[in-house]
Design an enzyme around this catalytic site. Sequence first.
Site, short mmCIF file in Angstrom:
data_model
loop_
_atom_site.label_atom_id
_atom_site.label_comp_id
_atom_site.label_asym_id
_atom_site.label_seq_id
_atom_site.Cartn_x
_atom_site.Cartn_y
_atom_site.Cartn_z
N CYS A 134 23.78 63.75 -57.54
CA CYS A 134 22.74 62.73 -57.73
C CYS A 134 21.68 62.72 -56.65
CB CYS A 134 23.38 61.34 -57.86
SG CYS A 134 24.22 60.74 -56.37
N GLY A 191 33.00 54.52 -67.08
CA GLY A 191 32.69 55.41 -68.20
C GLY A 191 33.22 56.81 -68.03
N CYS A 235 32.50 60.11 -53.57
CA CYS A 235 31.82 58.90 -54.03
C CYS A 235 32.79 58.01 -54.81
CB CYS A 235 30.62 59.27 -54.89
SG CYS A 235 29.68 57.85 -55.49
N MET A 261 28.48 50.21 -63.87
CA MET A 261 27.41 50.73 -64.72
C MET A 261 26.46 51.62 -63.92
SD MET A 261 26.55 47.38 -67.06
CE MET A 261 25.54 48.35 -68.18
N SER A 262 26.43 52.89 -64.27
CA SER A 262 25.54 53.84 -63.60
C SER A 262 24.15 53.85 -64.21
CB SER A 262 26.13 55.24 -63.67
OG SER A 262 26.12 55.71 -65.01
N GLY A 263 24.01 53.27 -65.40
CA GLY A 263 22.75 53.33 -66.13
C GLY A 263 22.72 54.41 -67.18
N GLY A 264 23.81 55.19 -67.27
CA GLY A 264 23.92 56.23 -68.28
C GLY A 264 24.55 55.72 -69.55
N VAL A 265 24.64 56.59 -70.55
CA VAL A 265 25.14 56.17 -71.85
C VAL A 265 26.64 55.86 -71.81
CG1 VAL A 265 25.55 58.54 -72.65
CG2 VAL A 265 25.16 56.73 -74.32
N ASP A 266 27.41 56.57 -71.01
CA ASP A 266 28.86 56.38 -71.01
C ASP A 266 29.26 54.99 -70.55
OD1 ASP A 266 29.29 59.02 -71.89
OD2 ASP A 266 29.15 59.79 -69.85
N SER A 267 28.84 54.60 -69.35
CA SER A 267 29.22 53.28 -68.84
C SER A 267 28.57 52.16 -69.64
CB SER A 267 28.87 53.15 -67.36
OG SER A 267 27.50 53.38 -67.12
#
Length: 380
Positions: free
Chosen positions: A215, A142, A118, A25-31
């Site tokens: 990032c 995601g 990464c 989970m990156s914190g974005g909507v996709d993941s």
Amino acid sequence: MPLDPALNSLGFAKAPAETRVVVAMSGGVDSSVVAAMLKEEGYDVVGVTLQLYDHGAALARKGACCAGRDIHDARRVAERMGFPHYVLDYESVFREAVIEEFADSYLGGATPVPCIRCNERVKFRDLMEVARDLGADCMATGHYIRRETGPHGAELHRAADPSRDQSYFLFSTTREQLDYLRFPLGGFASKAETRALAAQHGLPVADKPDSQDICFVPSGNYAAVIEKLRPGAAEPGEIVHLDGRVLGRHDGVLRYTVGQRRGLGIGGLEEPLFVIRLDAERRQVIVGPREALLTRSIRLREVNWLGDGPLDGEREILARVRSTREPVPALLRPAGPDAEVELLSPEEGVAPGQACVFYATEGTRVLGGGWIAGTVRAAG
């Protein structure tokens, strides 16, 4: 290939509740949507977020990834959906495996793609080990790419939505990693479908903008980041025409990229000039006419082959030399541990440090790729 009805949606012959999946989970909507979808289906979901660089400094940043605000958002999604969430401090690993090489590559005259490194060195290596330690059957992300089961095992395929396809950034995924990974968004028709699901689940990130730029590079100012990492490394030098004329001076090759036209500081010339190549050893920026950007042949290193059988002879492929370009017809030839790609139609602005990704000539399969080590111009 249609899913075996005896298997769950992640490909395991057991109930979702008995299938543990770690979601990166990156914190974005996709993941976040991936985690919510799988939790809704009844899977044993565990969310993991990597803190990749300074937590505090990133809180005020927009468009960041895996930093302060994003960690907070990932935690809120986990709380909303009711699954455990862990934050792991990977700052030192990320710096050593990604940021340091990024700086050295730019200083060496290359144009690196740190997002690939990464995925390769942190998310799909270290994080996957964490997932296994947590007893997960698989790890989901995601990314917009598809994993399909072929006659010889798991295959990598381009996303259903060409505008969201991330196969360029995942070419170095190994067969072993592909066996363990899942990409639930790869078959989605559009990003709108993802956001609709986020809203349906009441996720706090439903309207969150996509991350922009690299990032750890604020506002795309690569030079500023590199100068901070390598103080005094931006040495001045000459801007030289292909014909040998010295046209001006520059403040460091790291400020230029192959194909650049604007901001060269050599105005007053009749013909438009472009950066053709960077010679870090001589501290020279070599410029020339647009046709000099055309590349016919590419030398590759660190080749990752995902096609069937060994890479032991010339093959017809489609090759993508930039993330924003469409794949073009090419011939792939092995060269010891490395490879060469001959583009059947020359491409502009092919730069060392970028990736060349291979695709099947028919269908959507990703066959692998390699890092561009050198190029041969189409003319002269």
